[in-house]
Design a protein around this motif. Structure first.
Motif, mmCIF file in Angstrom:
data_model
loop_
_atom_site.group_PDB
_atom_site.id
_atom_site.type_symbol
_atom_site.label_atom_id
_atom_site.label_comp_id
_atom_site.label_asym_id
_atom_site.label_seq_id
_atom_site.Cartn_x
_atom_site.Cartn_y
_atom_site.Cartn_z
ATOM 1 N N ILE A 93 27.062 36.143 27.321
ATOM 2 C CA ILE A 93 27.275 35.698 25.941
ATOM 3 C C ILE A 93 26.232 34.654 25.566
ATOM 4 O O ILE A 93 25.664 34.698 24.472
ATOM 5 C CB ILE A 93 28.695 35.122 25.736
ATOM 6 N N GLU A 94 25.957 33.725 26.475
ATOM 7 C CA GLU A 94 24.939 32.694 26.200
ATOM 8 C C GLU A 94 23.590 33.335 25.886
ATOM 9 O O GLU A 94 22.900 32.902 24.956
ATOM 10 C CB GLU A 94 24.790 31.741 27.394
ATOM 11 N N ARG A 95 23.222 34.357 26.632
ATOM 12 C CA ARG A 95 21.936 35.038 26.373
ATOM 13 C C ARG A 95 21.943 35.720 25.003
ATOM 14 O O ARG A 95 20.936 35.695 24.295
ATOM 15 C CB ARG A 95 21.627 36.023 27.498
ATOM 16 N N ILE A 96 23.052 36.323 24.633
ATOM 17 C CA ILE A 96 23.161 36.956 23.317
ATOM 18 C C ILE A 96 23.005 35.900 22.227
ATOM 19 O O ILE A 96 22.256 36.081 21.264
ATOM 20 C CB ILE A 96 24.508 37.707 23.168
ATOM 21 N N LEU A 97 23.706 34.782 22.385
ATOM 22 C CA LEU A 97 23.632 33.709 21.387
ATOM 23 C C LEU A 97 22.215 33.136 21.302
ATOM 24 O O LEU A 97 21.730 32.843 20.205
ATOM 25 C CB LEU A 97 24.649 32.618 21.701
ATOM 26 N N GLU A 98 21.550 32.998 22.435
ATOM 27 C CA GLU A 98 20.160 32.517 22.429
ATOM 28 C C GLU A 98 19.268 33.460 21.633
ATOM 29 O O GLU A 98 18.430 33.023 20.845
ATOM 30 C CB GLU A 98 19.641 32.359 23.854
#
Length: 162
Positions: A28-33
């Motif tokens: 999820i963090e990578r998607i948000l980034e």
């Protein structure tokens, strides 16, 4: 051949197939980034994003079977406001799918608005499906926020977030 009156066949155990992932908070963090959305992990193990008038939390249940996004909006009401508030929220729930909204009452009697979306991911999902769902939930939380203000004003409730 299925016998009339027989129980339906049981699903086979969920085993991931090729191209299927078991998502986690790092993904999820990578998607948000990629979306240029900042996030933090809170003390409860949730991944949170903060917007001007609401906070959005991404979580997985203890078994990693259910992925959820829960948004808490910066609007505060009294218990006396609940009937009018529920009528407004019922309109959203009746007319939309995917993001359901409801009230929650704090211990001090303050009523807040919460939205929630969930997805069963027990057998895994594709990376594309997971990214698209996460993006859709971000957009839905913002869309609800924009929809809410005018509806609250029409219902005689405070329309501006605190």
């Amino acid at each position: 051949m299925t016998t009339v009156g027989a129980d339906p066949p049981s699903p086979t155990p969920e085993t991931p197939q090729s191209g299927v992932i078991r998502p986690d908070l790092d993904r999820i963090e990578r998607i948000l980034e990629r979306l240029q959305v900042s996030s933090v992990r809170d003390t409860r193990g949730r991944l949170a994003t903060r917007w001007q008038c609401y906070s959005l939390f991404f979580t997985f249940d203890g078994d990693g079977e259910v992925y959820a996004a829960r948004t808490i909006y910066d609007r505060f009401f009294t218990v006396d406001d609940k009937p009018a508030l529920r009528a407004v929220l019922d309109e959203w729930n009746r007319d939309t799918v995917g993001l359901k909204v409801y009230t929650a009452t704090d211990d001090d009697g303050t009523v807040i608005i919460v939205s929630e979306a969930t997805m069963h991911i027990g057998g895994g999902v594709t990376s594309e499906q997971f990214a698209a769902t996460t993006t859709a939930w971000l957009n839905a939380a913002g869309s609800f926020h924009l929809w809410l203000g005018p509806r609250l004003s029409l219902a005689g409730l405070p329309g501006d977030p605190v």
